[in-house]
Design a protein around this motif. Sequence first.
Motif, PDB file in Angstrom:
ATOM      1  N   ALA A 183      -7.604 -15.835-101.204  1.00 61.96           N
ATOM      2  CA  ALA A 183      -7.337 -14.391-101.186  1.00 61.96           C
ATOM      3  C   ALA A 183      -6.241 -13.793-101.745  1.00 61.96           C
ATOM      4  O   ALA A 183      -5.775 -13.418-103.244  1.00 61.96           O
TER       5      ALA A 183
ATOM      6  N   VAL B 115     -13.474 -16.788-104.359  1.00 66.18           N
ATOM      7  CA  VAL B 115     -12.492 -16.395-104.791  1.00 66.18           C
ATOM      8  C   VAL B 115     -12.178 -15.297-105.844  1.00 66.18           C
ATOM      9  O   VAL B 115     -12.112 -14.097-106.317  1.00 66.18           O
TER      10      VAL B 115
ATOM     11  N   THR C 203     -16.086 -11.553 -99.160  1.00 70.88           N
ATOM     12  CA  THR C 203     -16.542 -12.480 -99.228  1.00 70.88           C
ATOM     13  C   THR C 203     -16.771 -12.703 -97.848  1.00 70.88           C
ATOM     14  O   THR C 203     -16.879 -12.054 -96.877  1.00 70.88           O
TER      15      THR C 203
END
Length: 225
Positions: free
Chosen positions: A54, A29, A110
């Motif tokens: 996040a 993150v 991600t």
Amino acid sequence: MFDAIAPRYDLLNRVLSAGLDQKWRQRAVSEVRLGPSQRLLDLCTGTADLGIAAARRHPDVSVFGIDFSGAMLRLGLEKVRGARLEPRVRLVRGDATRIPLADGTCDAVTIGFGIRNVAEPALALAELARVLKPAARLAILEFGQPRIPGIRTLYSWYFRYLLPAVGKLVSHHQSAYSYLPASVGTFPPPAEFVKTIESHGFVNVRAVSLTFGIVYLYIADRSSR
Ligand SMILES: C[S@@+](CC[C@H](N)C(=O)[O-])C[C@H]1O[C@@H](n2cnc3c(N)ncnc32)[C@H](O)[C@@H]1O
């Protein structure tokens, strides 16, 4: 397989990694450098741990989590609701190789321990290059193999014998936690995977070793062209 192991997935992650898994996600993150009101895509989001991390760290950011396992997503949704992160975190069922988003609409991506499981990772990387804005950041966490000899031997024993045994006992699934070391064994080494990422429209690609190389964090920027 992921539907079947979903109920015990988070518990086993914490126990089998001694809590390190959440630290690895936090690191991913922090590497995507999100700014106010940006949109993060968390691909292969599973039970949404990365997306939730996040969203907690960046109260302005919206997160779009995609996974093809309905059971993982249902548990993720409960956690998102429990953390009062709806509607900022949205979870959608979908395939990593056909991302249901328009071109150039994501500020960062991600993937936590997911790319190894995608049957055609090259297709997923091409999709990521498509949905990311120019110069946007990609961070991929994936298991690796420690290089320091003593640690490598110890870890290899743990990963090949103890982890599958505990995983089978707790998840009641015959093969999922034997599949884990097997799939890590066939995943390309870091230098090779860096080249694969580069070949799909990414620049500044690097592999950062975490916890002696048990995990690698691949960081890349979508090319600006
Ligand atoms: C090991 S779990 C990782 C979950 C989560 N990202 C984490 O950090 O714990 C891998 C996830 O990838 C998902 N997955 C595998 N192949 C996929 C694909 N082609 N499209 C979407 N999700 C996929 C699985 O359903 C599973 O939830």
